[in-house]
Enzyme design. Structure first.
Site, PDB file in Angstrom:
ATOM      1  CD  GLU B  60      -1.749  -2.396   1.510  1.00  0.00           C
ATOM      2  OE1 GLU B  60      -0.607  -2.591   2.005  1.00  0.00           O
ATOM      3  OE2 GLU B  60      -2.587  -3.308   1.367  1.00  0.00           O
ATOM      4  CG  HIS B 129     -10.186  -7.004   8.053  1.00  0.00           C
ATOM      5  ND1 HIS B 129      -9.188  -7.621   8.746  1.00  0.00           N
ATOM      6  CD2 HIS B 129      -9.856  -7.102   6.743  1.00  0.00           C
ATOM      7  CE1 HIS B 129      -8.286  -8.093   7.891  1.00  0.00           C
ATOM      8  NE2 HIS B 129      -8.658  -7.782   6.673  1.00  0.00           N
TER       9      HIS B 129
END
Lengths: 323, 327
Positions: B60, B129
């Protein structure tokens, strides 16, 4: 770029004189904050930039960025004014020493986070590849940045996307006060990048010709074959990491050893021996450089502070966009 | 007018903007060959090819930074994060690079880039998450932050974001991708900084954004059964924030409940509650309430994870308290 050796010698001397003056101005508190001088490393920036096509190539670097900015031909007065925080600075007094930008001169910064310019530079090369404009991006960083994840993610991206980029690690051997060998699992950085299937070249960063040779090969490879490359230039910074560094981690003798291999003296000596340079010609160059640096200081001194209204400008593309 | 999903609305916006402007391209994890982790980019690889629908490694920091670089060099990247939870690895590039480039360069550089992906809790995804990072992004001057809750707003705001010259963080949600709504077949844009009146009312104002905006509407339905007419404002755009619309509504109703699914400490919700309290002080008949996510990491167990979220029952209860009614 005029790549005659005399012009390159003058460019190196300009960086040397500018940085010495910047150090003095820091001592006089005309410049504040972090100020990282490039003295000793001049052959790297000047040699690397000399092989670029400044009509289409770009340069990004870290916080030790004065040398690269000057090598690209950015105006010394506007750079000094930026260090002084003046409205006439290249970044209008909002960037300072670490954030010199001038897209017209192909300089996309000037980055204060160690290694953060590396993914950004990789993206600039992505844009060049996307457009197919034949441009190459040169990304400078130090040995201290070599172990950042940002570099390793970028090397991988550049290789899998075949990007026209050359990563130049200026190994000045000290990441602030930490010797690079203490923190490097592999001391040969060209071997590390070989693991990414990438060509790595080494050069002597104290020798202009060595830098130019390696960079010419790397830039050609990036431009014509879309093969990203890494060049390690072994060099040395004469000054501390920044102005506030007492340099207790190394001896004066170490610095003196490298000064014997000074890149400017070495080039001068070689050119004198070959008859390309005379004492009179050098005096002329040195005087011209000194005059430029004096003029840069005078310009910075005489320039106005940014208006208070500048605080809120350039946060967004339009003033009404603010939250 | 067609009824399409939020996912399809985003895909349509991407498709139209890529067709309109060759500088626009999509990059991120699984956007190409896989047709999108959540199928937002379905069909785009086939239509535009791998240069414009670019699969990335799971890195990322690297690919987000590459997006920033492409943006300063003149392209208009859309960077898809599989979730905002993974974007934490890329925060340096968003905050230190994208948000600062224009300012640090004295206005010489533009960073026209969109960072987008699902944000906030879904179901059974546990602590790592199920986080809402709206306030992390909204905190930063230089970024714009959008959080649409309907397919039409998702379409119109994403198109505006791609055309904007500033970095935009776009908050979606796994749960919203399947939500349906009417979207005009004609092209349209939704401007930044304009809240929507999702439901008009006179008795109190409920302010929300993103997924909880639907819970706010459910709460308003329940309140209507008690004869209470709640006005529901959907911020849509967090930065810039439509402060005028919030104050107009609350000054009219005199009561306000703010709903935000992130943690309560220093959140978008807490900031909006502060602004409303300050600007509507003389007109308030009750303290401004904040219904937030509970101040805990998200548990896996379903009953517990529901208990951690600002669902309709909690909003309804907060509204009743603001009206000094029996809960």
């Amino acid at each position: 770029m005029d790549d005659s050796l005399l012009a390159l010698l003058e460019s190196m001397q300009l960086i040397r004189a500018f940085e010495e003056k910047a150090g003095m101005m820091y001592g006089l508190r005309k410049i504040g904050g972090f100020c990282h001088l490039y003295t000793g490393q001049e052959a790297v920036a000047v040699g690397a930039v000399s092989v670029l096509d400044l009509g289409r190539d770009y340069v990004l670097t870290g916080y030790r960025d004065h040398g690269h900015a000057l090598a690209l031909g950015m105006d010394p007065g506007a750079i000094m004014a930026e260090l002084f925080g003046k409205a006439t600075g290249v970044s209008r007094g909002k960037g300072g020493s670490m954030h010199l930008f001038d897209p017209a001169k192909r300089m996309l910064g000037g980055n204060g986070i160690v290694g953060a310019q590396i993914p950004v530079a990789t993206g600039v090369a992505l844009a060049q590849a996307y457009r197919g404009d034949g441009g190459v991006t040169l990304c400078f960083f130090g040995d201290g940045a070599f172990h950042q994840g940002a570099l390793h993610e970028s090397l991988n991206l550049a290789k899998v996307w075949s990007l026209p980029i050359v990563y130049v690690v200026e190994n000045n051997q000290w990441g602030m006060g930490t010797n690079w060998k203490r923190v490097s699992s592999e001391e040969d950085f060209t071997l590390t990048v070989a693991g990414y299937g990438m060509k790595g070249l080494s050069c002597d960063g104290m020798d202009l010709a060595s830098v130019r040779g390696a960079l010419r090969e790397a830039v050609d490879r990036a431009r014509t074959a879309r093969e990203p490359c890494l060049v390690e230039a072994r060099t040395y910074r004469y000054k501390g990491h920044s102005m506030s560094d007492p340099q207790k981690y190394r001896s004066r003798d170490d610095v003196e050893e490298y000064r014997k291999r000074d890149p400017i003296d070495a080039l001068k000596g070689r050119m004198t021996d070959s008859g390309e340079l005379t004492e009179a010609r050098w005096a002329e160059i040195a005087a011209r450089v000194d005059a430029k640096v004096e003029a840069a200081v005078a310009f910075a001194e005489a320039s106005p502070e940014p208006a208070s209204g500048e605080l809120y400008t350039d946060v967004y593309s339009s003033p009404r966009a603010a939250g | 007018m067609s009824v399409i999903t939020y996912r399809e609305a985003l895909g349509r916006a991407l498709d139209e903007e890529m067709a309109r402007d060759g500088r626009v391209f999509l990059m991120g994890e699984e956007v190409g060959e896989y047709d999108g982790a959540y199928k937002v980019s379905k069909g785009l690889l086939a239509k535009y090819g791998p240069d414009r629908v670019r699969d990335t490694p799971i890195a990322e920091l690297g690919f987000t930074g590459a997006g920033v670089g492409a943006a300063i060099a003149g392209l208009r990247p859309v960077v898809e994060w599989m979730t905002h939870n993974f974007a934490l690895l890329a925060m340096d590039q968003v905050i230190n690079e994208a948000a600062k480039m224009r300012y640090m360069s004295g206005g010489q550089l533009s960073v026209p880039i969109v960072f987008r992906g699902p944000n906030g809790p879904a179901e059974y995804l546990a602590s790592q998450h199920s986080q809402s990072f709206a306030s992390f992004w909204a905190h930063v001057p230089g970024l714009k932050v959008l959080a649409p809750s309907t397919p039409a707003d998702a379409y119109g705001l994403l198109k505006s974001a791609i055309r904007d010259d500033d970095p935009v963080v776009f908050l979606e949600s796994e749960m919203m991708y399947g939500w349906k709504g009417e979207v005009s077949d004609q092209e349209f844009l939704v401007p930044f900084g304009k809240a929507a009146v999702a439901r008009p009312g006179r008795d109190l104002t409920i302010i929300s954004f993103s997924k909880p905006a639907r819970a706010a509407l459910e709460a308003a339905d329940a309140l209507a059964g008690r004869g209470i007419e709640a006005e529901v404002l959907d911020l849509r755009s967090i930065r810039p924030l439509d402060e005028a619309a919030l104050y107009e509504s609350v000054r009219r109703t005199g009561r306000c409940v703010v709903v935000d699914e992130s943690w309560p400490f220093a959140s978008v919700g807490s900031h909006v509650a502060y602004l409303v309290s300050r600007e509507c002080f003389d007109r308030l008949d009750a303290p401004v309430a904040l219904v937030s996510g509970e101040d805990v990491p998200m548990p896996y167990n379903h009953a517990l994870e529901l208990a951690a979220q600002p669902l309709a029952a909690k909003i309804e209860a907060a509204a009743l308290r603001a009206l000094y009614r029996e809960v």
